[in-house]
Design a protein around this motif. Structure first.
Motif, PDB file in Angstrom:
ATOM      1  N   ILE A 158       8.622 -12.955 -11.066  1.00 60.40           N
ATOM      2  CA  ILE A 158       8.670 -12.176 -12.307  1.00 60.40           C
ATOM      3  C   ILE A 158       9.474 -12.901 -13.383  1.00 60.40           C
ATOM      4  CG2 ILE A 158       9.575 -10.048 -13.337  1.00 60.40           C
ATOM      5  CD1 ILE A 158       8.840  -8.650 -10.700  1.00 60.40           C
ATOM      6  N   GLU A 159      10.580 -13.511 -12.987  1.00 55.35           N
ATOM      7  CA  GLU A 159      11.398 -14.230 -13.963  1.00 55.35           C
ATOM      8  C   GLU A 159      10.619 -15.370 -14.605  1.00 55.35           C
ATOM      9  OE1 GLU A 159      14.908 -15.425 -11.911  1.00 55.35           O
ATOM     10  OE2 GLU A 159      15.878 -13.457 -12.101  1.00 55.35           O
ATOM     11  N   ARG A 160       9.841 -16.091 -13.802  1.00 58.57           N
ATOM     12  CA  ARG A 160       9.055 -17.193 -14.362  1.00 58.57           C
ATOM     13  C   ARG A 160       7.941 -16.679 -15.263  1.00 58.57           C
ATOM     14  NH1 ARG A 160       6.445 -19.951 -16.789  1.00 58.57           N
ATOM     15  NH2 ARG A 160       5.806 -22.128 -16.468  1.00 58.57           N
ATOM     16  N   ILE A 161       7.257 -15.629 -14.866  1.00 60.27           N
ATOM     17  CA  ILE A 161       6.212 -15.046 -15.707  1.00 60.27           C
ATOM     18  C   ILE A 161       6.815 -14.475 -16.984  1.00 60.27           C
ATOM     19  CG2 ILE A 161       4.591 -13.103 -15.859  1.00 60.27           C
ATOM     20  CD1 ILE A 161       3.456 -15.503 -14.375  1.00 60.27           C
ATOM     21  N   GLY A 162       8.028 -13.968 -16.892  1.00 62.41           N
ATOM     22  CA  GLY A 162       8.707 -13.414 -18.067  1.00 62.41           C
ATOM     23  C   GLY A 162       9.002 -14.435 -19.143  1.00 62.41           C
ATOM     24  N   GLU A 163       8.945 -15.713 -18.809  1.00 61.53           N
ATOM     25  CA  GLU A 163       9.137 -16.754 -19.810  1.00 61.53           C
ATOM     26  C   GLU A 163       7.923 -16.910 -20.720  1.00 61.53           C
ATOM     27  OE1 GLU A 163      10.071 -20.289 -17.689  1.00 61.53           O
ATOM     28  OE2 GLU A 163      11.856 -19.440 -16.722  1.00 61.53           O
ATOM     29  N   CYS A 164       6.803 -16.319 -20.324  1.00 61.72           N
ATOM     30  CA  CYS A 164       5.567 -16.416 -21.110  1.00 61.72           C
ATOM     31  C   CYS A 164       5.457 -15.217 -22.045  1.00 61.72           C
ATOM     32  CB  CYS A 164       4.350 -16.435 -20.189  1.00 61.72           C
ATOM     33  SG  CYS A 164       4.441 -17.692 -18.903  1.00 61.72           S
ATOM     34  N   GLU A 165       4.752 -15.395 -23.130  1.00 61.55           N
ATOM     35  CA  GLU A 165       4.460 -14.274 -24.015  1.00 61.55           C
ATOM     36  C   GLU A 165       3.649 -13.246 -23.244  1.00 61.55           C
ATOM     37  OE1 GLU A 165       2.167 -13.367 -28.257  1.00 61.55           O
ATOM     38  OE2 GLU A 165       2.511 -15.432 -27.602  1.00 61.55           O
ATOM     39  N   THR A 166       3.934 -11.977 -23.446  1.00 64.20           N
ATOM     40  CA  THR A 166       3.277 -10.914 -22.696  1.00 64.20           C
ATOM     41  C   THR A 166       1.761 -11.039 -22.769  1.00 64.20           C
ATOM     42  OG1 THR A 166       5.108  -9.385 -23.042  1.00 64.20           O
ATOM     43  CG2 THR A 166       2.987  -8.418 -22.471  1.00 64.20           C
ATOM     44  N   GLY A 167       1.138 -11.054 -21.592  1.00 65.65           N
ATOM     45  CA  GLY A 167      -0.306 -11.109 -21.513  1.00 65.65           C
ATOM     46  C   GLY A 167      -0.912 -12.479 -21.680  1.00 65.65           C
ATOM     47  N   CYS A 168      -0.085 -13.502 -21.821  1.00 67.30           N
ATOM     48  CA  CYS A 168      -0.604 -14.829 -22.153  1.00 67.30           C
ATOM     49  C   CYS A 168      -0.338 -15.896 -21.092  1.00 67.30           C
ATOM     50  CB  CYS A 168      -0.040 -15.293 -23.491  1.00 67.30           C
ATOM     51  SG  CYS A 168      -0.617 -14.293 -24.887  1.00 67.30           S
ATOM     52  N   ALA A 169       0.197 -15.550 -19.946  1.00 67.35           N
ATOM     53  CA  ALA A 169       0.382 -16.547 -18.891  1.00 67.35           C
ATOM     54  C   ALA A 169      -0.982 -17.065 -18.438  1.00 67.35           C
ATOM     55  CB  ALA A 169       1.129 -15.937 -17.714  1.00 67.35           C
ATOM     56  N   ASP A 170      -1.034 -18.361 -18.147  1.00 64.88           N
ATOM     57  CA  ASP A 170      -2.287 -18.955 -17.686  1.00 64.88           C
ATOM     58  C   ASP A 170      -2.138 -19.423 -16.248  1.00 64.88           C
ATOM     59  OD1 ASP A 170      -0.757 -21.270 -17.838  1.00 64.88           O
ATOM     60  OD2 ASP A 170      -1.736 -21.993 -19.668  1.00 64.88           O
TER      61      ASP A 170
END
Length: 256
Positions: free
Chosen positions: A60-72
């Motif tokens: 979650i911490e790593r995904i949280g570094e991405c803009e919401t809804g924009c992780a690839d």
């Protein structure tokens, strides 16, 4: 939220089961950020619960570094790597945790309407579409490999000694390779993430029946799935996240 956009509703629940004395599953979901992630830990008296918690938190911490809804896909793979490093690092530092590891299953609903699914181990992600249940993940397990090789007819017919014996897990080595896949969700889809404590107790047909009947109410669906698993014996910790969709135009009526 614009007309026609899909809103994803999520509910999660975990239970220790009827046999185990501690719960080594850990799971979180976030409707606003569009993700659901579940881990089923292993590793003895302390390690399993620690591994599951570390893996989900790091993901979650790593995904949280991405803009919401924009992780690839690159971000999702990096999140699994972060989870692996968190668990492996802790195991290297503390002798009590040396044999710990965990499964990891994650669904990430992107703002562009696509779904990224990633997993390691034998926790599963299902999709119910038009009343047909499909498993979107392939278990990383000895039983699955034997089934694929034609050595056994089905995973359910495999020897009990091989159940839960994984060929891939988070945190047991310095590196891990997750399976990552892209899907295009449809507005009426229902998704389920679950630990093997559910799938060992309930065949796919029973899971499909519950999702068909209750999937539009995720909270009711997860409660009923876990109750059923416990009624059938509850031999392991059992955890589930149900994700269902509502087109924006129907959201107010459904929540009312």
């Amino acid at each position: 939220m614009s007309e026609g956009q899909t809103y994803w509703r999520m509910a999660m629940l975990s239970h220790v089961g009827r046999v185990r004395v501690r719960n080594e599953d850990y799971l979180l979901c976030d409707e606003g950020r569009g993700f659901a992630v579940l881990a089923d830990g292993m590793g003895g008296h302390v390690g399993g619960a620690v591994a599951a918690h570390l893996a989900v938190t790091a993901w979650i911490e790593r995904i949280g570094e991405c803009e919401t809804g924009c992780a690839d896909e690159v971000d999702v793979r990096a999140a699994v790597d972060a989870a692996n490093q968190a668990v492996f690092g802790a195991a290297c530092q503390d002798p009590r945790l040396r044999r710990m590891g965990t499964t990891l299953a994650a669904a990430y609903f992107r703002a562009d309407g696509t779904l990224l699914v990633s997993h390691v181990g034998d926790s599963r992600i299902y999709r119910l579409r038009d009343d047909v249940l499909d498993c979107l993940t392939r278990d990383h397990s000895v039983l699955r490999e034997q089934c694929d090789a034609g050595m056994i007819q089905s995973e359910s017919s495999g020897p009990l000694a091989l159940r839960g014996l994984l060929t891939r897990a988070v945190g047991v080595a310095a590196d891990v390779v997750p399976d990552v896949a892209h899907f295009v969700p449809l507005p009426e889809d229902i998704y389920l993430l679950c630990s093997d404590g559910l799938t060992e107790m309930l065949p796919d047909a029973d899971i499909a029946d519950v999702l068909c009947a209750l999937g539009r109410s995720p909270r009711l669906a997860v409660e009923h799935l876990i109750d059923l698993a416990n009624d059938r014996g509850g031999m392991d910790n059992v955890s589930a996240i149900v994700v269902s969709s509502s087109p924006a135009g129907r959201l107010a009526a459904e929540l009312g």
